[in-house]
Write a protein that holds these residues in place. Structure first.
Motif, mmCIF file in Angstrom:
data_model
loop_
_atom_site.group_PDB
_atom_site.id
_atom_site.type_symbol
_atom_site.label_atom_id
_atom_site.label_comp_id
_atom_site.label_asym_id
_atom_site.label_seq_id
_atom_site.Cartn_x
_atom_site.Cartn_y
_atom_site.Cartn_z
ATOM 1 N N ARG A 122 0.851 -1.186 0.000
ATOM 2 C CA ARG A 122 0.000 0.000 0.000
ATOM 3 C C ARG A 122 0.888 1.238 0.000
ATOM 4 O O ARG A 122 1.986 1.246 0.594
ATOM 5 C CB ARG A 122 -0.951 -0.001 1.195
ATOM 6 N N THR A 123 0.452 2.271 -0.688
ATOM 7 C CA THR A 123 1.167 3.547 -0.715
ATOM 8 C C THR A 123 0.166 4.689 -0.596
ATOM 9 O O THR A 123 -0.999 4.553 -0.978
ATOM 10 C CB THR A 123 1.975 3.730 -2.009
ATOM 11 N N PRO A 131 12.230 -3.096 -7.730
ATOM 12 C CA PRO A 131 11.706 -2.145 -6.735
ATOM 13 C C PRO A 131 11.246 -0.833 -7.373
ATOM 14 O O PRO A 131 11.806 -0.357 -8.360
ATOM 15 C CB PRO A 131 12.912 -1.904 -5.812
ATOM 16 N N LEU A 132 10.234 -0.234 -6.745
ATOM 17 C CA LEU A 132 9.768 1.102 -7.098
ATOM 18 C C LEU A 132 10.228 2.091 -6.022
ATOM 19 O O LEU A 132 10.639 1.696 -4.938
ATOM 20 C CB LEU A 132 8.244 1.110 -7.220
ATOM 21 N N PRO A 133 10.142 3.397 -6.304
ATOM 22 C CA PRO A 133 10.683 4.389 -5.376
ATOM 23 C C PRO A 133 10.064 4.336 -3.990
ATOM 24 O O PRO A 133 8.869 4.077 -3.822
ATOM 25 C CB PRO A 133 10.366 5.722 -6.068
ATOM 26 N N GLU A 134 10.898 4.601 -2.992
ATOM 27 C CA GLU A 134 10.422 4.788 -1.635
ATOM 28 C C GLU A 134 9.870 6.216 -1.521
ATOM 29 O O GLU A 134 9.445 6.783 -2.529
ATOM 30 C CB GLU A 134 11.565 4.496 -0.666
ATOM 31 N N ARG A 135 9.847 6.796 -0.335
ATOM 32 C CA ARG A 135 9.294 8.144 -0.211
ATOM 33 C C ARG A 135 10.077 9.123 -1.089
ATOM 34 O O ARG A 135 11.304 9.149 -1.081
ATOM 35 C CB ARG A 135 9.345 8.619 1.239
ATOM 36 N N HIS A 136 9.339 9.915 -1.881
ATOM 37 C CA HIS A 136 9.987 10.898 -2.735
ATOM 38 C C HIS A 136 9.091 12.118 -2.902
ATOM 39 O O HIS A 136 7.921 12.113 -2.501
ATOM 40 C CB HIS A 136 10.361 10.300 -4.098
ATOM 41 N N TYR A 137 9.635 13.178 -3.513
ATOM 42 C CA TYR A 137 8.969 14.471 -3.533
ATOM 43 C C TYR A 137 8.980 15.055 -4.946
ATOM 44 O O TYR A 137 9.895 14.794 -5.743
ATOM 45 C CB TYR A 137 9.672 15.447 -2.568
ATOM 46 N N ARG A 138 7.932 15.845 -5.235
ATOM 47 C CA ARG A 138 7.875 16.584 -6.490
ATOM 48 C C ARG A 138 7.249 17.949 -6.218
ATOM 49 O O ARG A 138 6.374 18.093 -5.359
ATOM 50 C CB ARG A 138 7.025 15.855 -7.540
ATOM 51 N N ALA A 139 7.672 18.945 -6.992
ATOM 52 C CA ALA A 139 7.082 20.281 -6.910
ATOM 53 C C ALA A 139 7.033 20.867 -8.313
ATOM 54 O O ALA A 139 7.865 20.546 -9.169
ATOM 55 C CB ALA A 139 7.883 21.188 -5.981
ATOM 56 N N ALA A 140 6.030 21.704 -8.547
ATOM 57 C CA ALA A 140 5.884 22.331 -9.855
ATOM 58 C C ALA A 140 5.367 23.747 -9.683
ATOM 59 O O ALA A 140 4.516 24.017 -8.819
ATOM 60 C CB ALA A 140 4.926 21.526 -10.728
ATOM 61 N N LYS A 153 2.401 23.559 -7.071
ATOM 62 C CA LYS A 153 2.044 22.218 -6.622
ATOM 63 C C LYS A 153 3.228 21.620 -5.874
ATOM 64 O O LYS A 153 4.368 21.737 -6.316
ATOM 65 C CB LYS A 153 1.690 21.313 -7.800
ATOM 66 N N ALA A 154 2.937 20.966 -4.768
ATOM 67 C CA ALA A 154 3.973 20.281 -3.999
ATOM 68 C C ALA A 154 3.404 18.964 -3.504
ATOM 69 O O ALA A 154 2.271 18.919 -2.994
ATOM 70 C CB ALA A 154 4.441 21.138 -2.825
ATOM 71 N N GLY A 155 4.160 17.884 -3.659
ATOM 72 C CA GLY A 155 3.643 16.580 -3.284
ATOM 73 C C GLY A 155 4.686 15.674 -2.690
ATOM 74 O O GLY A 155 5.884 15.798 -2.979
ATOM 75 N N VAL A 156 4.221 14.778 -1.835
ATOM 76 C CA VAL A 156 5.056 13.717 -1.291
ATOM 77 C C VAL A 156 4.382 12.396 -1.655
ATOM 78 O O VAL A 156 3.171 12.247 -1.499
ATOM 79 C CB VAL A 156 5.257 13.864 0.235
ATOM 80 N N TYR A 157 5.167 11.438 -2.129
ATOM 81 C CA TYR A 157 4.634 10.209 -2.701
ATOM 82 C C TYR A 157 5.251 9.010 -1.988
ATOM 83 O O TYR A 157 6.409 9.044 -1.596
ATOM 84 C CB TYR A 157 4.925 10.177 -4.201
#
Length: 648
Positions: A590-591, A634-643, A606-610
């Protein structure tokens, strides 16, 4: 391209009299069909200025993701958007920008890409080899809506629509507008996008561009992606002329898989530090739609597509280059007429596709030509304001030449359905289809045994309800697949499975406005895919999760601030290659993703944590019967994006 590893089914492909079956289809078409949009019976306008879509009117569990829904999602690429749909799973393999993603409608596991038909504006994007569809070059800013037809579309759209159809529709209503965005985030990711639309008199158009440069989550996982999109349209006096173009260039590092010990101790590492791949693709799609007398219209569409892929696997000393050039001409005649109180909306079409396939690899060279020819007839009729029916038929012929004697494959596809709408916008629907998937050029290689077309019988039923922005669709499905084409990890060949596979399940896709500022989306599925007979009898088909769940809350917290939170659950599933079901299952996971959007006049941030909980996540894993070991991706662990962007 990735080898197809699916699981399926059954009895020898048996031909029946084509004349009697076509006669039956015409009989059904003469007395059936439907016209249903937003759960209200409407007349389909057939004119040069209107380009109606049949998808929302079919008696199926059709799902439409509109522009407003797409804009509210905490997603940065098309793959992440599609992964929110119940009954549809998107496996991202490397998890950076949707590259090499696999799209699976109704549970086909490793063979998903060959059993789910991908369209761009109604025209085929699915490849003729085993490569994944190239979706990363289609910017979200250019998409008007996405139409998803679970368990339907074989007669209307053709070969490969076994689990259903995904049609990506680009923007067609162009006001004077423009936008720019720059974005960045974890793993050294930096990108941007821009678009401009406008109109003057009868002429309108749009251009959009995007770019991404990222080191990726894993070592040797860098991605460099650049894409461009353009669309020009002319509408006047019953004539619509249009030209759509799309191009993409991508460089991708290939980090390979990790052993179970490596996944626990060093999930970001790689044993293939010098493996990489590149691809260059473009599509040119001109079209002309002419209104004729008698409420009919003639549409003439063509396309030119070029795909070039190169790979260099230093880890195994192999390399290769594949170029596929394709050409298509797809004329169709559409009309509307009445017989008594029934309103018929019919489509008669011809699809002609030509493919030139050139492959030069360390394994050998191949020069092939494939021709596909198909005609189809489809009708939708409203018998009463509440009762609607549909029926369609398609005949397909395919010829592959260049290696010895020509390889001929053909198939007949049928579909039909019924829908009844009650007072209060509640509708019940039921449908059935006979689908066909012909083997692609990789599966018809000299290394594989002769392969017959795969056939399937699919059944769907359910209910839909809508009111304003609130809508829900409940869909039950069952598919029985014979001669399923799959990759056999023991013989290391693609072949027909001698016994049937059965795919069944239920999905719910529901969007609710809880109050004026809060929208809740609940999408979920429960499914089962199993072998029915033979050495794998009652075993699970690999890579099909038992349950999926997506929860999305969209809250307009302040007039200038909105919040989107999304929670995804994917259940247990078998490793790819484990047809015997003797190894453990891939763990469920689950994510949670969180995104904030602030707007001030024309500007937004926009700012997000995934993967907020920082879980270790695996979307894909492979099991080797030879070594009795598993490989994880594996897929990414906690990561961040901003726009940061501006729209005006």
């Amino acid at each position: 391209s990735t080898q197809s590893r699916s699981s399926a089914a059954s009895d020898v492909y048996k031909r029946q009299s084509m004349h009697s079956r076509i006669f039956l289809a015409f009989g059904l078409i003469a007395t059936s069909g439907l016209t249903l949009a937003n759960n209200e019976i409407k007349a389909v306008k057939v004119s040069g200025a209107s380009h109606p879509s049949l998808a929302g009117e079919l008696p199926t569990g059709t799902l439409t993701l509109d522009r407003e829904t797409l804009a509210s999602m905490p997603a940065s690429n098309l793959t992440e958007v599609l992964d929110t749909v119940g009954g549809l799973q998107a496996s991202q393999l490397y998890g950076t920008n949707g590259s090499e993603a696999s799209l699976d409608l109704l549970g086909f596991g490793a063979g998903a890409n060959q059993n789910t038909l991908i369209l761009l504006n109604g025209r085929r994007l699915s490849n003729i080899d085993l490569a994944s569809p190239f979706l990363s070059g289609i910017p979200l800013a250019a998409i008007e809506r996405i139409e998803i037809l679970p368990g339907a579309g074989a007669a209307l759209y053709g070969n490969g629509a076994v689990g259903g159809v995904i049609n990506i529709v680009t923007r067609r209503r162009y006001d004077n507008s423009a936008g720019l965005e720059v974005n960045g985030g974890s793993y050294g990711s930096l990108g941007g996008s821009g678009y401009a639309t406008g109109h003057q008199g009868s002429l309108s158009g749009a251009v959009a561009m995007s770019t991404l440069d990222s080191d990726g989550y894993r070592d040797n996982n860098e991605v460099r992606n650049h894409s461009a999109f353009a669309d020009v349209r002319y509408q006047q006096d019953g004539i619509e002329a249009y030209f759509t173009a799309n191009g993409e260039k991508q460089e991708l590092g290939l980090p390979g898989g990790r052993s179970e010990a490596q996944f626990r101790n060093d999930p970001q590492g790689t044993d293939t530090p010098f493996d990489d791949a590149e691809q260059d693709n473009y599509w040119l799609m001109p079209g002309l739609r002419i209104a004729l007398r008698g409420n009919t219209a003639l549409t003439l569409e063509a396309s030119k597509r070029r795909q070039e892929q190169t790979f260099a696997f230093a880890s195994s000393g192999s390399f290769g280059e594949t170029v596929v050039e394709s050409y298509s001409v797809t004329p169709k005649l559409e009309g509307q007429h009445t017989t008594g109180s029934a309103v018929h909306n019919w489509t008669l079409g011809l699809d002609l596709h030509e493919y030139d396939y050139h492959s030069r690899t360390s394994f050998g060279n191949r020069e092939l030509e494939q021709s596909q020819r198909a005609w189809y007839l489809h009708n939708l009729v409203s018998l009463t304001p509440k009762l609607s029916l549909s029926a369609g038929a398609r005949k397909l012929e395919s010829t592959l030449s260049g290696e010895g004697a020509d390889k001929e494959q053909d198939g007949e596809m049928y579909e039909g359905g019924i829908r009844y709408t009650f007072t209060g916008n509640l509708a019940l629907f039921a449908g059935a289809q006979r689908s066909v998937r012909i083997a692609n050029v990789d599966e018809l290689s000299p290394f594989n045994p002769p392969i017959d077309p795969q056939t399937g019988k699919g059944y769907t039923a359910g209910a839909s309800w809508s009111q304003g922005r609130q809508h829900s669709t409940l869909t039950f499905w069952r598919a029985e697949i014979d001669n399923e084409i799959l990759f056999d990890p023991v013989s290391f060949t693609n072949r027909n499975l001698e016994d049937r596979t059965v795919h069944k399940g239920v999905s719910i896709n529901s969007r609710w406005r809880l109050d004026k500022d809060l929208m809740l989306t609940i999408n979920a599925s429960a499914q089962q895919a199993r072998f029915d007979g033979g050495p794998f009898d009652r075993n699970d088909v690999p890579l099909v999760p038992e349950h999926t769940l997506q929860l999305i809350a969209d809250w307009q917290a302040l007039s200038w601030l909105s919040t989107q939170i999304s929670h995804r659950y994917v259940g247990d599933r078998r490793f790819d290659g484990d047809l015997d079901n003797r190894f453990r299952k891939l763990d469920h996971y689950r994510t949670t993703d969180l995104q904030l959007t602030a707007r001030y006049q024309a500007f937004y941030l926009k700012a997000g944590v995934y993967n907020l909980e920082d879980h270790q996540v695996v979307d894909y894993g492979n099991f080797s019967n030879t070594t009795n070991t598993a490989t994880l991706y594996p897929l990414p662990e906690r990561h961040y994006r901003a726009a940061f962007g501006v729209e005006f």
